[in-house]
Design an enzyme around this catalytic site. Structure first.
Site, PDB file in Angstrom:
ATOM      1  CG  ASP A 154      -2.178  -0.672   1.080  1.00 47.23           C
ATOM      2  OD1 ASP A 154      -2.738  -0.591  -0.009  1.00 47.23           O
ATOM      3  OD2 ASP A 154      -2.650  -1.301   2.051  1.00 47.23           O
TER       4      ASP A 154
HETATM    5  C1  BGC Z   1       0.367   1.236   6.302  1.00 49.89           C
HETATM    6  C2  BGC Z   1      -0.006   0.058   5.475  1.00 49.89           C
HETATM    7  C3  BGC Z   1      -1.498   0.036   5.308  1.00 49.89           C
HETATM    8  C4  BGC Z   1      -1.974   1.359   4.727  1.00 49.89           C
HETATM    9  C5  BGC Z   1      -3.455   1.416   4.508  1.00 49.89           C
HETATM   10  C6  BGC Z   1      -0.219   2.499   5.725  1.00 49.89           C
HETATM   11  O1  BGC Z   1       0.067   3.560   6.565  1.00 49.89           O
HETATM   12  O2  BGC Z   1       1.759   1.342   6.401  1.00 49.89           O
HETATM   13  O3  BGC Z   1       0.454  -1.127   6.091  1.00 49.89           O
HETATM   14  O4  BGC Z   1      -1.856  -1.008   4.451  1.00 49.89           O
HETATM   15  O5  BGC Z   1      -1.590   2.394   5.572  1.00 49.89           O
HETATM   16  O6  BGC Z   1      -4.166   1.530   5.672  1.00 49.89           O
HETATM   17  C1  NOJ Z   2      -1.579  -3.752   5.484  1.00 49.43           C
HETATM   18  C2  NOJ Z   2      -2.764  -3.847   4.590  1.00 49.43           C
HETATM   19  O1  NOJ Z   2      -3.859  -4.285   5.322  1.00 49.43           O
HETATM   20  C3  NOJ Z   2      -2.509  -4.777   3.436  1.00 49.43           C
HETATM   21  O2  NOJ Z   2      -3.601  -4.785   2.574  1.00 49.43           O
HETATM   22  C4  NOJ Z   2      -1.251  -4.384   2.724  1.00 49.43           C
HETATM   23  O3  NOJ Z   2      -1.034  -5.331   1.720  1.00 49.43           O
HETATM   24  C5  NOJ Z   2      -0.084  -4.326   3.678  1.00 49.43           C
HETATM   25  N1  NOJ Z   2      -0.392  -3.444   4.763  1.00 49.43           N
HETATM   26  C6  NOJ Z   2       1.195  -3.866   3.006  1.00 49.43           C
HETATM   27  O4  NOJ Z   2       1.163  -2.511   2.694  1.00 49.43           O
END
Ligand code: BGC
Ligand code: NOJ
Length: 876
Positions: free
Chosen positions: A485
């Site tokens: 993400d």
């Molecule tokens: C986090 C991710 C997460 C994304 C969406 C980011 O701040 O590092 O792990 O998937 O937010 O909520």
């Molecule tokens: C947490 C999110 O829930 C997931 O969808 C994503 O793949 C990982 N973070 C990595 O960014």
């Protein structure tokens, strides 16, 4: 150091001191009514949707942490001393303390001044209520005159609004107290559009109650010293606005040695709209009262708890293993399976790191959760699949998240995460393999933007979504982001506080993702096998060809020389390349491309040549009708392939004793062309932590190339039970996986964060059970193809699968000896054919002796491909 220990016989983790480094929590509830409960009775409850139907209030980021919860206070009415039998909130030093987190229940017990107390918290199956069963024993030599006070703070339903909209909310709170039985009803907004209310009931005659928080606590006091408890008397307050509260006061007179039980119920109830009131403004309690009366009976509670235990007993018999490794057994048999079902229920919505407010159900998250939970809840998995597909658009794209209560996509985050649709294919493939229920493919499912189509059609559109969106190198466009993400290649955010997930992207973004290429190759093959199963061989051939093409493009444009590239940025420059100064190698494409079958085998003659490096793609991994022979992993000692070189680079550059880091070198400054990933300080989260979710991809890839030692070594590094002895470093719960462990660049290397809700649960379960132990459901049978560490003599396991029970024994034989017998009959290959429902099949696997060969298990080659080999992508 440890803060407790495992009790495997009772399937509990026993915490022996209350001041764990962070609250160590558990989940209550299995279906619709849920709660989180910490080791000191903190936490909160909700019905179905943690944001929109919050029953009790909780303040995150509180000091001390974890204040507010399901509190009981005991008071010695002779001395006036009072304490919390769960340590919090009074923090009175206890003579003994023990918290047992079990499967969907928690027991907190303690002793103080000769008074022993133990509280069992659980949600009975099929009910929308939670039980707190308090048992108090007087271990003193003299009579004890005690008071018990209970306390919950009601939330005004919408947790987000509850925490922010005080100008309204301080005036809306309403309660009722039933004069007959003292049940406290919280009914804020029931007068208008809500048909639901909460209740808090007690089994014993009350000495008093309070329903206005400030009356119970007293002005300027916290939960640690409520005025009512201090003076031993509640005030009978009735909340009007402000903060509705539930508090009972019960007096207990206990002879020496005497034990008494007090039951409290916190529940949720919905009335039919046309039968809401029994008198103007008064809740109609005709329907809820019998439920309350029933559950206040000790015998009902005992039976309800036995039923919950039986539910888990039964569920966990789906797979049980007995391996030479205690941490493996404990995680596979108990805790990892449990965490898989919890993540299935919660997605990423509610934990001590997720507030229940910001996110609903994640599309890719929930799809991946299916992989680890489908065997535990197949019917619910089916429903989930339909719900997820219904948040797709007609072009195959999907809402990134949806709200569980309304089941509609969250507009605030929208779509455009280009990996999302592909995960649905993997989720459905897992469901089909587990259940064989092909009727799901014909289900008609709507699209979010109008129209509807069969699930098969949804899946086809999911695959096409990638094909229709490729960039200059023929690789998939990344969109807002892929699995990572935080890799936001089209975003270029410069405004503080702007969300990387929702910020407007630059138009015409052509950034491409090698990770999606690997995922696509895997998903397209899975879909091809589904197409075969659905009797559409022409579709199957077409998607296999697409997979093959993508594999070739990836080998050509997605390979950096020693590992797979991560992406091409907005300007066509490589990301995750030796040519970059920071972020030269990323873990995700190394795991996923190999899982997609890219670069596993050398070309004929052992030479590598572009395009010739992928697993023969006529063999769908879903295991549809046979289209080719079996093939194990490449023979040990054969020429290095892209896969083995990529995995060697992972070991060299990313592996730490605490697990495999996401990337190296960490980004030391903000790169707006890369996005959120570079916003984290080095070593945390997506910027080079051990992002645990990705580690099992490397375990699986290692197993696929026959490296049992390597796969298991990685498995152990992040296995929470194996890290228990490091609890002061790890800090999070030793019984569940956390999303991340701080990487080598962080000063806190080895410290876990974001425990519980993570795809790590499902993927580790898949890696250990399906690829290392090798017990893998396929469409036409159960594959048993272990890729074990060389030192293991074998293992035994029982797997319930499509109504039959497979009793599996794996052992070492003589050099060169290798076979699989099903009920004494020799089976060609590693696929045990489907048995009739009700049957028990004895599966015996004999492997040649394990040998260490530079971390590489060579036994596969010695028996011509069978045995300790990964059946990476095989069908029947
Ligand atoms: C986090 C991710 C997460 C994304 C969406 C980011 O701040 O590092 O792990 O998937 O937010 O909520
Ligand atoms: C947490 C999110 O829930 C997931 O969808 C994503 O793949 C990982 N973070 C990595 O960014």
């Amino acid at each position: 150091m440890r803060y407790g220990h495992f009790d495997d016989d009772r399937r509990e983790y026993v915490i022996t001191r209350p001041d764990t480094p962070v609250p160590w929590i558990n989940y209550l509830g299995t279906e619709g009514y849920f709660g989180i409960v910490s080791n000191t009775a903190g936490g909160y409850s909700w019905h179905r949707d943690a944001r929109l139907r919050r029953l009790t209030r909780y303040r995150y980021n509180n000091v001390p942490p974890d204040t507010g919860g399901r509190y009981l206070y005991l008071r010695d009415d002779i001395t006036g001393q009072y304490w919390s039998p769960s340590w919090q909130p009074t923090q009175t030093v206890l003579d003994e303390y023990e918290c047992r987190h079990g499967l969907s229940y928690t027991v907190i017990g303690s002793a103080s001044g000769g008074i022993r107390a133990s509280t069992l918290y659980f949600v009975p199956r099929g009910e929308t209520l939670e039980v707190w069963r308090l048992t108090v024993t007087n271990e003193r030599a003299r009579h004890a005159e005690l008071s018990v006070f209970s306390s919950v703070e009601f939330a005004l339903w919408d947790a987000q609004d509850d925490a922010t909209n005080f100008q309204r909310n301080y005036s809306t709170g309403e309660v009722e107290v039933d004069p007959g039985n003292g049940v406290i009803y919280h009914k804020t907004e029931y007068r208008e559009r809500r048909d639901h209310f909460a209740y808090f009931a007690c089994s014993e005659p009350l000495a008093g109650f309070d329903t206005q928080r400030e009356a119970f606590l007293g002005p300027y006091r916290g939960f640690d010293r409520p005025l009512a408890v201090e003076r031993g008397r509640a005030s009978g307050s009735i909340a009007h606005g402000w903060a509705p509260h539930g508090a009972h006061h019960v007096r207990l007179s206990l002879a020496p040695g005497e034990t008494k039980e007090v039951i409290f119920l916190l529940g949720y109830w919905e009335n039919p709209r046309d039968a809401k009131f029994e008198a103007p403004g008064v809740i109609n309690k005709a329907m809820v009262r019998p439920v309350i009366e029933r559950w206040l009976q000790p015998s009902t509670v005992a039976a309800g708890f036995a039923d919950l235990t039986a539910f888990w007993d039964e569920l966990l018999t789906v797979l049980t293993v007995d391996t030479p490794d205690e941490d493996t057994n404990r995680m596979v048999n108990i805790w990892n399976a449990y965490q898989c079902l919890v993540t299935f229920n919660m997605s990423r919505s509610v934990s001590l790191f997720e507030t229940g407010i910001s996110r609903g159900m994640g599309f890719r998250d929930s799809c991946q959760d299916l992989l680890g939970s489908v065997q535990l809840a197949p019917e619910r998995a089916r429903e989930r699949i339909i719900d997820l597909a219904a948040t797709q658009f007609a072009d195959g794209g999907a809402y990134h998240q949806y709200q569980p209560l309304t089941k509609t996509g969250n507009d605030a985050i929208g779509s455009g995460f280009n990996d999302d649709p592909l995960w649905l294919v993997l989720g459905v493939a897992a469901y089909l393999k587990e259940t064989g229920d092909t009727t799901v493919l014909g289900e008609r499912v709507p699209f979010s933007d109008g129209g509807e189509a069969t699930l098969y059609d949804h899946l086809e559109r999911s695959v096409r979504y990638t094909i229709d969106r490729t960039g200059p190198h023929g690789l998939p466009l990344i969109g807002r982001a892929d699995w990572n993400d935080c890799l936001n290649l089209n975003c270029f955010s410069q405004s503080p506080g702007e969300s990387f997930q929702t910020a407007e992207n630059r138009a015409g973004g052509v950034a491409e993702s090698v990770f999606i290429a690997g995922l696509f190759t895997l998903a397209a093959r899975e879909f091809a096998a589904i197409a075969d199963l659905a009797g559409r061989p022409e579709d199957a051939d077409g998607y296999r060809a697409d997979a093959e093409k993508m594999a070739a493009v990836t080998a050509e444009h997605g390979w950096d020389g020693e590992w797979f590239l991560r992406a091409y940025d907005h300007f066509g420059k490589p990301v995750g390349s030796s040519r970059n100064a920071e972020g030269q190698i990323f873990i995700e494409p190394q795991g996923m491309c190999v899982m997609g079958g890219i670069g596993i085998f050398p070309d004929a003659g052992g030479q590598e040549g572009p395009g010739g490096r992928s697993v023969p793609l006529d063999r769908g991994s879903t295991g549809g009708p046979a289209r080719g022979g079996e093939q194990g992993p490449p023979e040990a000692g054969s020429a290095p392939t892209l896969a083995t070189r990529a995995l060697a680079s992972v070991r060299e550059r990313l592996a730490t004793p605490h697990g495999i880091m996401l990337l190296q070198p960490a980004f030391t400054r903000y790169h707006s062309e890369l996005g959120e990933i570079s916003s984290y300080p080095p070593g945390y989260k997506e910027n080079a932590s051990v992002f645990c979710h990705t580690n099992p991809w490397v375990m699986i890839a290692s197993a696929m190339v026959g490296d049992g030692d390597g796969a298991f070594d990685y498995y152990k590094r992040i296995n929470p039970s194996a890290r228990e002895a490091l609890s002061e470093v790890h800090r999070c719960e030793p019984y569940v996986y956390a999303q991340m462990i701080a990487g080598r660049d962080a000063p806190t290397h080895g410290e876990a964060k974001n425990s519980w809700l993570t795809g790590t649960a499902a993927w580790n379960f898949v890696a250990i059970t399906q690829w290392i132990l090798g017990i893998r459901p396929e469409l036409s049978g159960l594959r048993v193809a272990p890729v074990l560490p060389a030192t293991w003599p074998g293992y035994t396991a029982t797997r319930r699968f499509r109504g039959a029970t497979y009793s599996i024994t794996v052992r070492r034989g003589q050099p060169g000896e290798s076979r699989l017998l099903a009920d004494g009959e020799l089976v060609e290959g590693t696929l045990v054919p489907l048995a009739a429902p009700g049957a028990t099949v004895r599966v015996e696997v004999v492997l040649p002796p394990g040998e260490r060969d530079g971390g590489r298990d060579r036994t596969g080659e010695e028996n011509g491909g069978y045995g300790e080999t990964a059946a990476c992508v095989r069908d029947g």
